[in-house]
Design a protein around this motif. Structure first.
Motif, PDB file in Angstrom:
ATOM      1  N   PHE A   1      -9.603  -3.470   4.063  1.00  0.00           N
ATOM      2  CA  PHE A   1      -8.501  -3.014   4.906  1.00  0.00           C
ATOM      3  C   PHE A   1      -8.018  -4.140   5.805  1.00  0.00           C
ATOM      4  O   PHE A   1      -6.803  -4.341   5.978  1.00  0.00           O
ATOM      5  CB  PHE A   1      -8.960  -1.819   5.744  1.00  0.00           C
ATOM      6  N   GLU A   2      -8.953  -4.887   6.393  1.00  0.00           N
ATOM      7  CA  GLU A   2      -8.583  -5.980   7.287  1.00  0.00           C
ATOM      8  C   GLU A   2      -7.812  -7.066   6.554  1.00  0.00           C
ATOM      9  O   GLU A   2      -6.845  -7.623   7.083  1.00  0.00           O
ATOM     10  CB  GLU A   2      -9.846  -6.577   7.941  1.00  0.00           C
ATOM     11  N   GLU A   3      -8.229  -7.375   5.317  1.00  0.00           N
ATOM     12  CA  GLU A   3      -7.527  -8.401   4.546  1.00  0.00           C
ATOM     13  C   GLU A   3      -6.114  -7.954   4.189  1.00  0.00           C
ATOM     14  O   GLU A   3      -5.167  -8.760   4.210  1.00  0.00           O
ATOM     15  CB  GLU A   3      -8.312  -8.716   3.281  1.00  0.00           C
ATOM     16  N   LYS A   4      -5.940  -6.685   3.869  1.00  0.00           N
ATOM     17  CA  LYS A   4      -4.610  -6.175   3.552  1.00  0.00           C
ATOM     18  C   LYS A   4      -3.703  -6.209   4.775  1.00  0.00           C
ATOM     19  O   LYS A   4      -2.524  -6.565   4.683  1.00  0.00           O
ATOM     20  CB  LYS A   4      -4.720  -4.755   3.005  1.00  0.00           C
ATOM     21  N   MET A   5      -4.235  -5.839   5.939  1.00  0.00           N
ATOM     22  CA  MET A   5      -3.432  -5.871   7.156  1.00  0.00           C
ATOM     23  C   MET A   5      -3.079  -7.306   7.543  1.00  0.00           C
ATOM     24  O   MET A   5      -1.973  -7.580   8.027  1.00  0.00           O
ATOM     25  CB  MET A   5      -4.179  -5.187   8.302  1.00  0.00           C
ATOM     26  N   GLU A   6      -4.008  -8.217   7.304  1.00  0.00           N
ATOM     27  CA  GLU A   6      -3.720  -9.624   7.598  1.00  0.00           C
ATOM     28  C   GLU A   6      -2.629 -10.152   6.680  1.00  0.00           C
ATOM     29  O   GLU A   6      -1.767 -10.930   7.109  1.00  0.00           O
ATOM     30  CB  GLU A   6      -4.991 -10.453   7.451  1.00  0.00           C
ATOM     31  N   ARG A   7      -2.647  -9.732   5.412  1.00  0.00           N
ATOM     32  CA  ARG A   7      -1.590 -10.143   4.480  1.00  0.00           C
ATOM     33  C   ARG A   7      -0.238  -9.621   4.954  1.00  0.00           C
ATOM     34  O   ARG A   7       0.773 -10.348   4.912  1.00  0.00           O
ATOM     35  CB  ARG A   7      -1.904  -9.607   3.081  1.00  0.00           C
ATOM     36  N   ALA A   8      -0.192  -8.363   5.418  1.00  0.00           N
ATOM     37  CA  ALA A   8       1.063  -7.794   5.905  1.00  0.00           C
ATOM     38  C   ALA A   8       1.585  -8.571   7.110  1.00  0.00           C
ATOM     39  O   ALA A   8       2.785  -8.879   7.200  1.00  0.00           O
ATOM     40  CB  ALA A   8       0.860  -6.322   6.260  1.00  0.00           C
ATOM     41  N   GLU A   9       0.698  -8.914   8.035  1.00  0.00           N
ATOM     42  CA  GLU A   9       1.115  -9.661   9.225  1.00  0.00           C
ATOM     43  C   GLU A   9       1.544 -11.071   8.861  1.00  0.00           C
ATOM     44  O   GLU A   9       2.481 -11.622   9.458  1.00  0.00           O
ATOM     45  CB  GLU A   9      -0.032  -9.689  10.235  1.00  0.00           C
ATOM     46  N   GLN A  10       0.866 -11.672   7.880  1.00  0.00           N
ATOM     47  CA  GLN A  10       1.229 -13.019   7.462  1.00  0.00           C
ATOM     48  C   GLN A  10       2.610 -13.048   6.825  1.00  0.00           C
ATOM     49  O   GLN A  10       3.417 -13.941   7.096  1.00  0.00           O
ATOM     50  CB  GLN A  10       0.191 -13.566   6.487  1.00  0.00           C
ATOM     51  N   VAL A  11       2.901 -12.050   5.969  1.00  0.00           N
ATOM     52  CA  VAL A  11       4.226 -11.984   5.340  1.00  0.00           C
ATOM     53  C   VAL A  11       5.306 -11.803   6.396  1.00  0.00           C
ATOM     54  O   VAL A  11       6.374 -12.424   6.330  1.00  0.00           O
ATOM     55  CB  VAL A  11       4.263 -10.845   4.305  1.00  0.00           C
ATOM     56  N   ALA A  12       5.034 -10.958   7.392  1.00  0.00           N
ATOM     57  CA  ALA A  12       5.997 -10.756   8.480  1.00  0.00           C
ATOM     58  C   ALA A  12       6.237 -12.068   9.229  1.00  0.00           C
ATOM     59  O   ALA A  12       7.377 -12.384   9.605  1.00  0.00           O
ATOM     60  CB  ALA A  12       5.502  -9.678   9.429  1.00  0.00           C
ATOM     61  N   ALA A  13       5.170 -12.838   9.441  1.00  0.00           N
ATOM     62  CA  ALA A  13       5.322 -14.119  10.137  1.00  0.00           C
ATOM     63  C   ALA A  13       6.115 -15.110   9.297  1.00  0.00           C
ATOM     64  O   ALA A  13       6.940 -15.871   9.822  1.00  0.00           O
ATOM     65  CB  ALA A  13       3.944 -14.688  10.460  1.00  0.00           C
ATOM     66  N   GLU A  14       5.898 -15.101   7.976  1.00  0.00           N
ATOM     67  CA  GLU A  14       6.630 -16.004   7.094  1.00  0.00           C
ATOM     68  C   GLU A  14       8.126 -15.721   7.120  1.00  0.00           C
ATOM     69  O   GLU A  14       8.944 -16.627   6.950  1.00  0.00           O
ATOM     70  CB  GLU A  14       6.093 -15.864   5.672  1.00  0.00           C
ATOM     71  N   LEU A  15       8.483 -14.446   7.329  1.00  0.00           N
ATOM     72  CA  LEU A  15       9.895 -14.059   7.350  1.00  0.00           C
ATOM     73  C   LEU A  15      10.460 -14.003   8.773  1.00  0.00           C
ATOM     74  O   LEU A  15      11.549 -13.459   8.981  1.00  0.00           O
ATOM     75  CB  LEU A  15      10.052 -12.692   6.681  1.00  0.00           C
ATOM     76  N   ASN A  16       9.715 -14.537   9.733  1.00  0.00           N
ATOM     77  CA  ASN A  16      10.145 -14.521  11.141  1.00  0.00           C
ATOM     78  C   ASN A  16      10.414 -13.104  11.640  1.00  0.00           C
ATOM     79  O   ASN A  16      11.392 -12.851  12.361  1.00  0.00           O
ATOM     80  CB  ASN A  16      11.403 -15.391  11.321  1.00  0.00           C
ATOM     81  N   MET A  17       9.536 -12.179  11.267  1.00  0.00           N
ATOM     82  CA  MET A  17       9.694 -10.782  11.667  1.00  0.00           C
ATOM     83  C   MET A  17       8.568 -10.310  12.595  1.00  0.00           C
ATOM     84  O   MET A  17       8.431  -9.116  12.842  1.00  0.00           O
ATOM     85  CB  MET A  17       9.729  -9.884  10.424  1.00  0.00           C
TER      86      MET A  17
END
Length: 286
Positions: free
Chosen positions: A193-209
């Motif tokens: 679960f933690e790895e999936k949430m980290e992936r979601a936050e990382q993608v948001a950061a990559e898109l400046n969101m």
């Protein structure tokens, strides 16, 4: 005798009505139970997500989250070549005629043309989304014919597709919650679960969101995200699985110049990691 028959008929009607009411109440009870179960699971998930957010903010120093995409290893990159590709719709009308080209890793290609020119059809055929009609020509994935089971399975597992004007998100949820749900549904069970949430936050950061994570998406009546931000959210959902090839149908249509530039700049950064992107761009008639 007539009175007896009338009484029996009345009793039969009452029994039938009672059976209908009982069945209706049972069905209603099932729906209510399912709705309650979904609501409880939703609240549990949001509580878990909120707990993860607070723990992450406490344990991870500001700025530690990666904002750049990982480089795609050479053995996971995908190149697509197609030659003499033609397509006939179910009504017999030919929409593609001998199209030849290639999509190489690290490239962003655009299929441009006015409405009705076959842009979406070309993208759908390349992405393997057209199941009806008649085809001719060849499509190769890393040099292998895509019609072979091994190449077809590899292609399906490593490509993404974003529909034109698609809205695969819940307007009542925040950006973070939408990405969290998408990550839980799209990412493999081998990730925690933690790895999936980290992936979601990382993608948001990559898109400046990152600053928009706690903003409610909102509907068409106003409030929430703008049209460009919603398009970036859809792009973020597709990028969660880190596809080797990403197909997008008119990702800039309906956006202002600034939003369109942001979307295309994001796709260019996506390509810089060794991934490939194919988009359609609406080109107004002269």
């Amino acid at each position: 005798m007539a009175g007896y028959e009338d009484g029996a008929f009345s009793w039969a009607n009452q029994s039938g009505l009672t059976a209908v009411i009982v069945i209706f109440l049972l069905v209603l009870g099932v729906f209510v139970a399912l709705a309650a179960l979904i609501y409880v699971n939703h609240r549990i998930f949001l509580h878990r997500l909120d707990k993860h957010e607070h723990e992450d903010a406490t344990l991870k120093p500001a700025g530690e989250l990666k904002t750049e995409m990982d480089e795609l290893p050479d053995d996971q990159r995908m190149g697509i070549a197609f030659s003499e590709l033609s397509y006939w719709a179910p009504n017999g009308r030919q929409l593609l005629n001998g199209v030849t080209g290639a999509i190489n890793p690290g490239e962003c290609i655009a299929v441009m043309g006015p409405s009705g020119s076959g842009k979406t059809t070309c993208l759908d055929v390349l992405a393997g989304r057209r199941r009806t009609g008649r085809f001719s020509g060849h499509i190769y994935v890393n040099g292998n014919d895509r019609n072979t089971p091994k190449a077809s399975a590899y292609f399906d597992a490593h490509c993404g597709y974003m529909l034109q004007l698609a809205e695969a998100f819940a307007p009542a949820l925040t950006v973070r919650e939408n990405l969290a749900y998408a990550a839980m549904l799209r990412l493999p069970a081998s990730l925690s679960f933690e790895e999936k949430m980290e992936r979601a936050e990382q993608v948001a950061a990559e898109l400046n969101m990152t600053e928009l994570l706690d903003v409610t998406v909102g509907g068409a009546t106003g409030g929430g995200l703008s049209g460009g931000q919603k398009r970036k959210l859809m792009l973020a959902v597709e990028m969660l699985s880190r596809p080797a090839v990403l197909f997008l149908d008119e990702p800039t249509s309906g956006l202002d110049a600034t939003s369109a530039l942001e979307v295309m700049a994001t796709l260019r950064r996506f390509c810089a990691t060794g991934r490939a992107v194919a988009v359609t761009i609406h080109q107004p008639r002269a």
